[in-house]
Enzyme design. Structure first.
Site, PDB file in Angstrom:
ATOM      1  N   GLY A   1      -2.660 -11.962  -0.584  1.00  0.00           N
ATOM      2  CA  GLY A   1      -3.214 -13.239  -1.002  1.00  0.00           C
ATOM      3  C   GLY A   1      -4.562 -13.467  -0.374  1.00  0.00           C
ATOM      4  N   GLY A   2      -5.111 -14.645  -0.637  1.00  0.00           N
ATOM      5  CA  GLY A   2      -6.414 -14.968  -0.084  1.00  0.00           C
ATOM      6  C   GLY A   2      -6.389 -15.098   1.417  1.00  0.00           C
TER       7      GLY A   2
ATOM      8  N   LYS B 299       3.836 -12.754   6.773  1.00  0.00           N
ATOM      9  CA  LYS B 299       2.453 -12.914   6.324  1.00  0.00           C
ATOM     10  C   LYS B 299       1.528 -12.710   7.531  1.00  0.00           C
ATOM     11  CE  LYS B 299       1.191 -16.267   3.492  1.00  0.00           C
ATOM     12  NZ  LYS B 299       0.780 -17.624   3.012  1.00  0.00           N
TER      13      LYS B 299
ATOM     14  N   ASP C 235      -2.491 -27.475  -3.165  1.00  0.00           N
ATOM     15  CA  ASP C 235      -2.824 -26.107  -3.559  1.00  0.00           C
ATOM     16  C   ASP C 235      -1.702 -25.503  -4.399  1.00  0.00           C
ATOM     17  OD1 ASP C 235      -4.475 -23.900  -3.744  1.00  0.00           O
ATOM     18  OD2 ASP C 235      -3.751 -22.987  -1.892  1.00  0.00           O
TER      19      ASP C 235
ATOM     20  N   LEU D 299       4.175  -6.297   0.397  1.00  0.00           N
ATOM     21  CA  LEU D 299       4.757  -6.947  -0.783  1.00  0.00           C
ATOM     22  C   LEU D 299       3.686  -7.554  -1.677  1.00  0.00           C
ATOM     23  CD1 LEU D 299       7.751  -8.825   0.899  1.00  0.00           C
ATOM     24  CD2 LEU D 299       7.879  -6.795  -0.560  1.00  0.00           C
TER      25      LEU D 299
ATOM     26  N   GLY E 236      -4.261 -13.252   3.453  1.00  0.00           N
ATOM     27  CA  GLY E 236      -3.829 -12.054   4.152  1.00  0.00           C
ATOM     28  C   GLY E 236      -2.746 -11.293   3.416  1.00  0.00           C
TER      29      GLY E 236
END
Length: 447
Positions: A163-164, A182, A279, A160, A166
């Site tokens: 990201g940083g 994830k 974040d 899908l 994984g």
């Protein structure tokens, strides 16, 4: 119940024979009645005279003591009645107060999902059969083989996003439940801490604007997190992906901003202890099939509140990090407000938080936009082309003013997220969770 018990005991005590029966206060017969000695016989008294007069004296005493008994009895009855009434009133007042406090507590802590008709029950019920082993709060540990089967052995067709931390895979479980898995990249102790932090926070937090973590898995050195599936990916994908924001109308963008503000307000004001996300960025704002926005990725979240936290290791994403945190290491909830302001500028302008302007040179969206945000003649020209000329100009100026306040260099000048939340409610249509009547807005824009 304790108060009612006391009332019943009090009534029983005062209605018992000990308190209700007349008191016999007649004195015991005297050993010898004192009699005034006569002149004839100072030491002896005729027995017949004593017998003749003693009944009258004792009768008078009995009558006198009976009157006294009645008065004491009446006083006790009145006193006990008053005491019982007071106890009854106090108990009623206590019960009333307890009910009010209970209602207030339920209202303030009411599940937002229930308030807006969103139920997590069906999702969790479907997922219940997958739970094995230990649990961390409401988070289940899942068998690795179940994840392999659900993702077709983590096939690339099921990716899908990336990201940083994984890849994210779409998963389809046997009980017709779709989820997102994830697969975290190996990263040593830092990645391990973030993995544990994510599970710890999301096992405590459930809110309509915070993504639901369904489970986790540890297999060898691999770590996996299973979330509810968000069909419209992330805000970053919608704004900066292939569609370049064309799916996000002005009203949808305002709804997303309101949803994010609600999620942050829950973290800052309703969690105990308060939580600083640390974040917040467009890639960590996920969108479901109805474009409801939910905060994700709590690996860097920290307990904070309004107190300054120093000497915190610098973490976050360039472009979203507040200047006081970047330069001095000072972290507060206002750091999240700054990041929210950057996200708001993304929604408003359609630009990335940091853009390359020349070889080896980058410029932040804050630096570029700040001079133009306060100029009403320039502002309409820098709006994202996908929404240009589709909003009420008064609303555009309001949103720009909120963004300017949120990205102030001085933290004390930034508003609380609660104030930001209340500022957005009138800008979002009723059917999207705000209080704006679209017809009124349309008439206003035509005027």
């Amino acid at each position: 119940m304790k108060v009612l018990f006391i009332v019943f005991v009090s009534i029983w005590v005062f209605s018992s024979p000990l308190f209700s029966a007349p008191l016999d206060v007649r004195p015991d017969p005297p050993v010898a009645d004192p009699v005034i000695p006569t002149e004839k016989d100072p030491f002896f008294v005729n027995s017949s005279s004593v017998n003749a007069h003693s009944p009258e004296v004792s009768g008078a005493k009995v009558v006198h003591h009976q009157d006294l008994n009645k008065k004491i009895l009446i006083a006790l009855v009145v006193a006990s009645t008053l005491f019982g009434v007071i106890l009854l009133l106090l108990s009623c007042f206590s019960i009333y107060r307890l009910k009010r406090l209970k209602k207030w507590h339920e209202k303030t802590n009411q599940s937002p999902e229930a308030a807006r008709g969103i139920s997590l029950g069906p999702i969790l019920d479907k997922f219940a059969s997958l739970r094995i082993g230990s649990k961390k709060g409401s988070i289940a540990e899942i068998e690795y083989q179940l994840l392999v089967a659900a993702t077709n052995n983590f096939h690339e067709d099921n990716i899908l996003g990336e990201g940083g931390s994984g890849h994210i895979y779409k998963a389809h479980f046997d009980n017709d439940l779709h989820a997102a898995v994830k697969k975290l990249s190996a990263g040593g102790q830092v990645a391990q801490r973030e993995f544990e932090n994510e599970i710890e926070w999301l096992s405590k937090i459930q809110h309509q604007n915070i993504v639901l973590l369904l489970g986790y898995c540890i297999h060898g050195e691999g770590q996996y997190l299973v979330y509810e599936l968000m069909h419209n990916s992330s805000l970053e994908f919608q704004l900066h992906g292939p569609s370049h924001g064309k799916s996000l109308t002005w009203h949808l963008r305002m709804k997303i901003a309101l949803d994010v503000a609600r999620g942050l307000e829950y973290l800052h004001e309703h969690c105990n202890p308060p939580v600083i996300h640390r974040d917040l960025k467009s890639s960590n704002i996920l969108l479901d099939s109805n474009f409801n926005a939910k905060l994700s990725d709590f690996g860097l979240a920290i307990a904070g509140g309004n107190s300054h936290k120093t000497n915190i290791k610098l973490s976050g994403t360039l472009g979203y990090v507040a200047p006081e945190y970047l330069l001095d290491g000072k972290l507060t909830d206002k750091s999240d407000v700054y990041a929210f302001g950057v996200v708001l500028l993304e929604l408003l302008l359609g630009r990335r938080p940091v853009e390359k302007v020349a070889e080896g040179q980058c410029q932040s969206i804050v630096t570029w936009a700040m001079p133009q945000l306060t100029d009403r003649s320039k502002l309409p020209n820098i709006v994202d082309p996908a929404i240009k000329n589709t909003m009420d100009l008064k609303h555009l100026y309001q949103v720009a003013a909120i963004a300017v306040l949120c990205v102030q260099p001085e933290p004390s000048y930034r508003p609380l997220i609660t104030d930001v939340l209340h500022s957005f409610i009138p800008l979002v249509p009723l059917d999207l969770g705000g209080s704006l009547r679209v017809m009124d807005s349309a008439l206003s824009s035509c005027a």
